[in-house]
Write a protein that holds these residues in place. Structure first.
Motif, PDB file in Angstrom:
ATOM      1  N   GLU A 152       0.829  -1.200   0.000  1.00 55.85           N
ATOM      2  CA  GLU A 152       0.000   0.000   0.000  1.00 55.85           C
ATOM      3  C   GLU A 152       0.871   1.262   0.000  1.00 55.85           C
ATOM      4  O   GLU A 152       0.600   2.218  -0.728  1.00 55.85           O
ATOM      5  CB  GLU A 152      -0.915  -0.011   1.228  1.00 55.85           C
ATOM      6  N   GLU A 200       5.412   4.175 -17.583  1.00 61.49           N
ATOM      7  CA  GLU A 200       5.363   2.965 -18.394  1.00 61.49           C
ATOM      8  C   GLU A 200       6.546   2.080 -18.008  1.00 61.49           C
ATOM      9  O   GLU A 200       7.690   2.334 -18.390  1.00 61.49           O
ATOM     10  CB  GLU A 200       5.422   3.289 -19.890  1.00 61.49           C
ATOM     11  N   ARG A 201       6.268   1.072 -17.205  1.00 61.38           N
ATOM     12  CA  ARG A 201       7.325   0.175 -16.747  1.00 61.38           C
ATOM     13  C   ARG A 201       7.718  -0.814 -17.841  1.00 61.38           C
ATOM     14  O   ARG A 201       6.978  -1.057 -18.786  1.00 61.38           O
ATOM     15  CB  ARG A 201       6.878  -0.590 -15.494  1.00 61.38           C
ATOM     16  N   ASN A 217       3.779   1.605  -1.261  1.00 58.15           N
ATOM     17  CA  ASN A 217       4.508   1.751  -2.525  1.00 58.15           C
ATOM     18  C   ASN A 217       3.598   1.803  -3.754  1.00 58.15           C
ATOM     19  O   ASN A 217       4.095   1.873  -4.876  1.00 58.15           O
ATOM     20  CB  ASN A 217       5.502   0.600  -2.689  1.00 58.15           C
ATOM     21  N   ARG A 218       2.295   1.778  -3.514  1.00 53.47           N
ATOM     22  CA  ARG A 218       1.358   1.661  -4.628  1.00 53.47           C
ATOM     23  C   ARG A 218       1.501   2.772  -5.650  1.00 53.47           C
ATOM     24  O   ARG A 218       1.410   2.562  -6.853  1.00 53.47           O
ATOM     25  CB  ARG A 218      -0.085   1.614  -4.106  1.00 53.47           C
ATOM     26  N   GLY A 219       1.757   3.976  -5.196  1.00 52.10           N
ATOM     27  CA  GLY A 219       1.820   5.106  -6.121  1.00 52.10           C
ATOM     28  C   GLY A 219       3.196   5.378  -6.698  1.00 52.10           C
ATOM     29  O   GLY A 219       3.354   6.322  -7.483  1.00 52.10           O
ATOM     30  N   ARG A 220       4.175   4.557  -6.324  1.00 53.21           N
ATOM     31  CA  ARG A 220       5.551   4.855  -6.718  1.00 53.21           C
ATOM     32  C   ARG A 220       5.747   4.886  -8.224  1.00 53.21           C
ATOM     33  O   ARG A 220       6.483   5.713  -8.760  1.00 53.21           O
ATOM     34  CB  ARG A 220       6.495   3.819  -6.088  1.00 53.21           C
ATOM     35  N   TRP A 221       5.087   3.960  -8.921  1.00 51.43           N
ATOM     36  CA  TRP A 221       5.270   3.874 -10.371  1.00 51.43           C
ATOM     37  C   TRP A 221       4.043   4.373 -11.132  1.00 51.43           C
ATOM     38  O   TRP A 221       3.941   4.167 -12.328  1.00 51.43           O
ATOM     39  CB  TRP A 221       5.569   2.428 -10.780  1.00 51.43           C
ATOM     40  N   GLU A 222       3.159   5.043 -10.416  1.00 50.35           N
ATOM     41  CA  GLU A 222       1.936   5.529 -11.058  1.00 50.35           C
ATOM     42  C   GLU A 222       2.253   6.491 -12.201  1.00 50.35           C
ATOM     43  O   GLU A 222       3.037   7.423 -12.048  1.00 50.35           O
ATOM     44  CB  GLU A 222       1.049   6.228 -10.023  1.00 50.35           C
ATOM     45  N   GLY A 223       1.670   6.235 -13.351  1.00 45.43           N
ATOM     46  CA  GLY A 223       1.882   7.090 -14.505  1.00 45.43           C
ATOM     47  C   GLY A 223       3.122   6.757 -15.296  1.00 45.43           C
ATOM     48  O   GLY A 223       3.369   7.356 -16.354  1.00 45.43           O
TER      49      GLY A 223
END
Length: 254
Positions: free
Chosen positions: A209, A219-220, A211-217
């Motif tokens: 929870e 393109e991994r 770290n949920r927003g760490r890669w938001e947006g």
């Protein structure tokens, strides 16, 4: 001398999902027979069927490489059943994030056992066979690929012990490279940034929870992107050693 892998044998740990599975498929596509090593036999059998349908030769080995004897047995069985060993991709690993203060230390043990000791057991068992393969046709070169992480370069709050394990992988790999490169065993470090795999799902719910927003947006990368990089490393001509690849999503800053 061919840059493809026909007539060679590869072993991939952590082959039941993610980067390991994608790498096994890619090496088979380049012509290698591939030993698939992981704990989840059902996943390995599915992967083996995929490789077989594409004309490849897989060998399923259900094993936990944190157990020294299991790791040695996996290597021995590969050589016994497939005839040799030219390429090892030490990919098995786990990423358990969270603060160091009051951490559940069993998570530390799990990471050290798999990310460090599992890699060491695999490498130690494989090296005599890699050295032998480097002296013979068809390629007269062998490869040990250690899958690390950008975390092996950059320490961050909340990933201290994971950082420790991956920094250790890099140090071990460089020392070993200096030891065996003159005998045409190439030791290469591959350090992915953010990749869409099951890795983050191993964390405790509260850590997921946080770290949920760490890669938001962002393109991994996908597992196939790392598999492609590994295939590039091991298909170079005998005269070329790719010692290290740091590979990150275009949008990842650090």
């Amino acid at each position: 001398m061919s840059e493809r892998l026909h007539g060679t044998v590869a072993l991939v740990t952590g082959a039941s999902s993610g980067i390991g599975a994608a790498t096994a498929v890619e090496l088979a596509r380049h012509g290698a027979s591939v030993a698939l090593v992981a704990r989840r036999g059902d996943r390995l059998n599915e992967l083996a069927e995929t490789i077989t349908r594409s004309g490849g030769t897989p060998l399923v080995i259900e094993a936990d490489v944190t157990d020294e004897e299991a790791a040695r047995s996996a290597v021995a069985r590969t050589v016994e059943e497939l005839g040799r060993l030219d390429t090892v991709v030490a990919n098995a690993g786990v990423m358990l994030l969270g603060p160091i203060v009051d951490a559940p230390v069993e998570e530390w043990t799990r990471m050290v056992d798999l990310n460090v000791m599992g890699l060491l057991w695999t490498a130690h068992a494989a090296l005599p066979h890699l050295l032998a393969a480097a002296e013979t046709e068809p390629r007269k070169v062998a490869d040990l690929v250690l899958v690390s992480s950008v975390a092996g370069r950059v320490a961050r709050r909340g990933s201290g012990v994971y950082n420790l394990t991956k920094h250790g992988v890099g140090a071990f790999g460089e020392s070993l490279r200096q030891e065996v490169t003159g005998r045409h065993v190439r030791v290469s470090l591959v350090e992915p940034g953010a990749v869409i795999t099951e890795l983050t799902g191993h964390n405790r719910p509260e850590i997921q929870e946080q770290n949920r927003g760490r890669w938001e947006g962002m393109e991994r990368m996908e597992a196939v992107d790392i598999a492609d990089a590994i295939a590039y490393v091991v298909t170079r001509p005998r005269r070329v050693a790719v010692n290290e690849i740091l590979i990150r999503p275009t949008e990842q800053e650090s």
